[in-house]
Design an enzyme around this catalytic site. Structure first.
Site, PDB file in Angstrom:
ATOM      1  N   ASN A   1      41.913  47.908  40.647  1.00  0.00           N
ATOM      2  CA  ASN A   1      40.499  47.619  40.527  1.00  0.00           C
ATOM      3  C   ASN A   1      39.585  47.583  41.820  1.00  0.00           C
ATOM      4  O   ASN A   1      40.098  47.919  42.642  1.00  0.00           O
ATOM      5  CB  ASN A   1      40.901  46.095  39.849  1.00  0.00           C
ATOM      6  CG  ASN A   1      41.265  45.166  40.850  1.00  0.00           C
ATOM      7  OD1 ASN A   1      40.799  45.040  41.984  1.00  0.00           O
ATOM      8  ND2 ASN A   1      42.488  44.698  40.427  1.00  0.00           N
TER       9      ASN A   1
ATOM     10  N   PHE B   1      41.123  31.541  41.940  1.00  0.00           N
ATOM     11  CA  PHE B   1      39.857  32.357  42.001  1.00  0.00           C
ATOM     12  C   PHE B   1      39.762  32.788  40.503  1.00  0.00           C
ATOM     13  O   PHE B   1      40.531  33.243  39.918  1.00  0.00           O
ATOM     14  CB  PHE B   1      39.759  33.277  43.072  1.00  0.00           C
ATOM     15  CG  PHE B   1      39.331  32.978  44.468  1.00  0.00           C
ATOM     16  CD1 PHE B   1      39.964  32.132  45.215  1.00  0.00           C
ATOM     17  CD2 PHE B   1      38.058  33.269  44.665  1.00  0.00           C
ATOM     18  CE1 PHE B   1      39.575  31.859  46.240  1.00  0.00           C
ATOM     19  CE2 PHE B   1      37.573  32.842  46.175  1.00  0.00           C
ATOM     20  CZ  PHE B   1      38.299  32.032  46.846  1.00  0.00           C
TER      21      PHE B   1
ATOM     22  N   ASP C   1      46.580  43.042  35.290  1.00  0.00           N
ATOM     23  CA  ASP C   1      47.054  42.468  34.242  1.00  0.00           C
ATOM     24  C   ASP C   1      48.277  43.068  33.547  1.00  0.00           C
ATOM     25  O   ASP C   1      49.041  42.728  33.100  1.00  0.00           O
ATOM     26  CB  ASP C   1      45.953  42.245  33.016  1.00  0.00           C
ATOM     27  CG  ASP C   1      44.688  41.335  33.599  1.00  0.00           C
ATOM     28  OD1 ASP C   1      45.189  40.135  34.268  1.00  0.00           O
ATOM     29  OD2 ASP C   1      43.750  41.816  33.767  1.00  0.00           O
TER      30      ASP C   1
ATOM     31  N   LYS D   1      41.650  27.941  32.936  1.00  0.00           N
ATOM     32  CA  LYS D   1      42.505  28.931  33.754  1.00  0.00           C
ATOM     33  C   LYS D   1      43.244  27.939  34.739  1.00  0.00           C
ATOM     34  O   LYS D   1      44.696  27.934  34.983  1.00  0.00           O
ATOM     35  CB  LYS D   1      41.726  29.748  34.519  1.00  0.00           C
ATOM     36  CG  LYS D   1      42.207  31.043  34.442  1.00  0.00           C
ATOM     37  CD  LYS D   1      41.272  32.212  34.949  1.00  0.00           C
ATOM     38  CE  LYS D   1      41.041  33.123  33.821  1.00  0.00           C
ATOM     39  NZ  LYS D   1      39.894  34.164  34.398  1.00  0.00           N
TER      40      LYS D   1
ATOM     41  N   PRO E   1      53.507  39.502  36.346  1.00  0.00           N
ATOM     42  CA  PRO E   1      53.872  38.142  36.753  1.00  0.00           C
ATOM     43  C   PRO E   1      52.641  37.485  36.945  1.00  0.00           C
ATOM     44  O   PRO E   1      51.609  37.980  37.821  1.00  0.00           O
ATOM     45  CB  PRO E   1      54.795  38.094  37.525  1.00  0.00           C
ATOM     46  CG  PRO E   1      54.869  39.444  38.373  1.00  0.00           C
ATOM     47  CD  PRO E   1      54.162  40.496  37.325  1.00  0.00           C
ATOM     48  N   ASP E   2      52.404  36.041  36.666  1.00  0.00           N
ATOM     49  CA  ASP E   2      51.274  35.258  37.153  1.00  0.00           C
ATOM     50  C   ASP E   2      51.657  34.827  38.657  1.00  0.00           C
ATOM     51  O   ASP E   2      52.360  33.627  38.821  1.00  0.00           O
ATOM     52  CB  ASP E   2      50.563  34.106  36.205  1.00  0.00           C
ATOM     53  CG  ASP E   2      49.664  33.646  36.655  1.00  0.00           C
ATOM     54  OD1 ASP E   2      49.042  33.340  37.815  1.00  0.00           O
ATOM     55  OD2 ASP E   2      48.815  33.179  35.427  1.00  0.00           O
TER      56      ASP E   2
ATOM     57  N   LYS F   1      47.354  27.539  34.850  1.00  0.00           N
ATOM     58  CA  LYS F   1      47.913  27.877  35.954  1.00  0.00           C
ATOM     59  C   LYS F   1      48.234  26.934  36.832  1.00  0.00           C
ATOM     60  O   LYS F   1      49.072  26.990  37.958  1.00  0.00           O
ATOM     61  CB  LYS F   1      46.948  28.912  36.719  1.00  0.00           C
ATOM     62  CG  LYS F   1      46.808  30.242  36.092  1.00  0.00           C
ATOM     63  CD  LYS F   1      45.721  30.970  36.639  1.00  0.00           C
ATOM     64  CE  LYS F   1      45.370  32.258  36.000  1.00  0.00           C
ATOM     65  NZ  LYS F   1      46.085  33.555  36.409  1.00  0.00           N
TER      66      LYS F   1
HETATM   67  O1  C5P Z   1      43.565  35.111  34.779  1.00  0.00           O
HETATM   68  P1  C5P Z   1      42.795  35.756  35.969  1.00  0.00           P
HETATM   69  O2  C5P Z   1      43.254  36.979  36.403  1.00  0.00           O
HETATM   70  O3  C5P Z   1      41.557  35.621  35.918  1.00  0.00           O
HETATM   71  O4  C5P Z   1      43.175  34.360  37.044  1.00  0.00           O
HETATM   72  C1  C5P Z   1      42.581  34.567  38.273  1.00  0.00           C
HETATM   73  C2  C5P Z   1      43.584  33.736  39.406  1.00  0.00           C
HETATM   74  O5  C5P Z   1      44.660  34.080  39.249  1.00  0.00           O
HETATM   75  C3  C5P Z   1      43.097  34.394  40.676  1.00  0.00           C
HETATM   76  O6  C5P Z   1      43.437  33.290  41.569  1.00  0.00           O
HETATM   77  C4  C5P Z   1      44.224  35.330  40.668  1.00  0.00           C
HETATM   78  O7  C5P Z   1      44.612  35.706  42.193  1.00  0.00           O
HETATM   79  C5  C5P Z   1      45.389  34.806  40.087  1.00  0.00           C
HETATM   80  N1  C5P Z   1      46.243  35.781  39.373  1.00  0.00           N
HETATM   81  C6  C5P Z   1      47.579  35.821  39.904  1.00  0.00           C
HETATM   82  N2  C5P Z   1      48.405  36.409  39.043  1.00  0.00           N
HETATM   83  C7  C5P Z   1      48.034  37.388  38.127  1.00  0.00           C
HETATM   84  C8  C5P Z   1      46.799  37.076  37.662  1.00  0.00           C
HETATM   85  C9  C5P Z   1      46.001  36.376  38.316  1.00  0.00           C
HETATM   86  O8  C5P Z   1      48.009  35.256  40.668  1.00  0.00           O
HETATM   87  N3  C5P Z   1      48.698  38.118  37.476  1.00  0.00           N
END
Ligand code: C5P
Length: 403
Positions: free
Chosen positions: A205, A325, A277, A339, A305-306, A343
């Protein structure tokens, strides 16, 4: 303020000027080494005070002069601090006025090192610095770049204006309203991630990493220990954070998640990275042929993974503050709040990627639980500074309640 032997001693004159302009009384002590580069007369004229050079320069009848001199100070500053001055205090040597003063003081000691990059890396200096830091002496990281001897690396004295700012801050007189992040470990993610589709193609990205690197720089500037887990960014950004920030370079979201897990525990986690993603599990080692016709290829994607989510939702060892963020183009606040909850984040920094991603400016709204603050458009450096200010006050509040 103690000026020791280093070519950078001339910069101490600008520091004295800046401090005097801000209304700070400066009582200068010039070591024998310092006298090789600047004269007591110049230092006295600029500071408006007598310059002390050795024990014999203390007034007669002022029997315990070094004690008296140190008692009057709110802060003892060593600028520049050469390897000799650092070693002297780390070894408890009091065989000159500066050494005795540093030992006799009952106020904080703040040192701004300046020396050749090889000297700064020498194990003796490294050990002395780490010993002093373990005694709560604030030894700043020197700046990087070309030093007076023509060699590149970490060892340059910080710029006088920055030095003045730090000193004012430590005296509680700074514009930043008392940011102090000493003793805290910050884990920050930055940049894009890059997911391999085959051996040559990637999915990524537009994130440059600038906002995350600015956050790391500011956190370090105000005393935090910083681990910056960075996706692939322009190599020029590395110099922005200097040697004091521990940078872990990763490529994919899975690597970022693993590096963050390994960096825990931390007190504050900030997810600033634009994490991809999807990824292709078991990606092929060869370069795929272009598919016939219009199609994109037959990839089987899985969710990444998140990273910040798995830290925010930790049941044990969760950081005191977890900040995410959210880059949203419409219905931003509602989506960011959702979000934040999903999270397990305490705060969310909402920004519009059309404004923030790829550029040097950002316009953000900080969601602090139920509260919200909308900030005007500003540079990413300023966003980072304002966020550190907010975090610093929040951390003080959190820690106060602990026994
Ligand atoms: O869901 P989204 O990508 O918009 O969420 C944004 C936040 O989640 C940011 O803080 C980003 O660094 C974090 N994030 C993450 N791991 C992912 C997706 C997002 O830590 N796989």
């Amino acid at each position: 303020m103690i000026i020791t032997g280093s070519i950078a001693a001339f910069k101490a004159l600008d520091v004295i000027r800046g401090l005097r302009k801000a209304g700070v009384d400066v009582v200068p002590v010039l070591t024998k080494g310092g006298e090789m580069f600047v004269t007591p007369l110049t230092v006295s004229v600029l500071s408006g005070s007598k310059t002390y050079t050795d024990f014999s320069s203390l007034e007669e009848g002022y029997g315990m002069g070094h004690i008296e001199l140190s008692r009057g100070a709110d802060l003892v500053v060593v600028c520049p601090a050469g390897a000799e001055a650092i070693g002297r205090v780390a070894c408890g040597r009091a065989d000159d006025l500066a050494g005795a003063l540093m030992l006799a003081r009952c106020c904080p000691l703040l040192m701004f090192p300046a020396m050749n990059p090889e000297m700064w890396k020498n194990p003796a200096v490294v050990e002395h610095v780490s010993r002093l830091r373990s005694w709560d002496v604030e030894v700043r990281d020197p700046a990087s770049g070309e030093t007076a001897c023509g060699e590149e690396g970490a060892g340059r004295l910080e710029e006088p204006l920055d030095i003045v700012e730090v000193i004012l801050e430590r005296l509680g007189l700074g514009d930043e309203g008392g940011i102090d992040l000493h003793g805290y470990h910050f884990l920050i993610t930055a940049g894009p991630t890059r997911e391999r589709l085959d051996s040559v193609r990637v999915l990524t990205n537009m994130s440059t990493g600038l906002q995350g690197y600015e956050l790391a720089r500011q956190a370090r500037r105000w005393g935090a220990r910083v681990t910056l887990v960075s996706g692939p960014v322009d190599s020029g950004l590395r110099g922005l954070v200097g040697e004091g920030v521990h940078v872990v370079e990763v490529e994919s979201a899975c690597e970022m998640a693993k590096a963050c897990e390994e960096a825990l525990p931390c007190d504050v986690a900030i997810g600033c990275a634009a994490v991809g993603d999807w990824y292709v599990p078991g990606v092929t080692k060869s370069a795929l042929k272009r598919p016939k016709g219009e199609g994109f290829g037959n990839f089987s994607f899985a969710s990444t993974p998140d990273v910040i989510g798995s830290i925010g939702l930790l049941e044990e060892g969760r950081p005191d503050l977890v900040v995410g963020f959210a880059a949203e183009t419409d219905e931003g606040e509602q989506k960011a709040r959702e979000k934040m909850k999903r999270k397990g984040c305490d705060w969310m920094v909402l920004n519009d990627p059309r404004e923030g991603m790829g550029g040097a400016f950002n316009q953000v709204t900080l969601l602090k639980g139920e509260e919200e603050e909308s900030w005007e458009r500003m540079s990413k450096e300023e966003v980072a500074l304002r966020l550190m200010k907010a975090l610093s006050s929040a951390l003080v509040g959190l820690r106060r309640g602990r026994v």
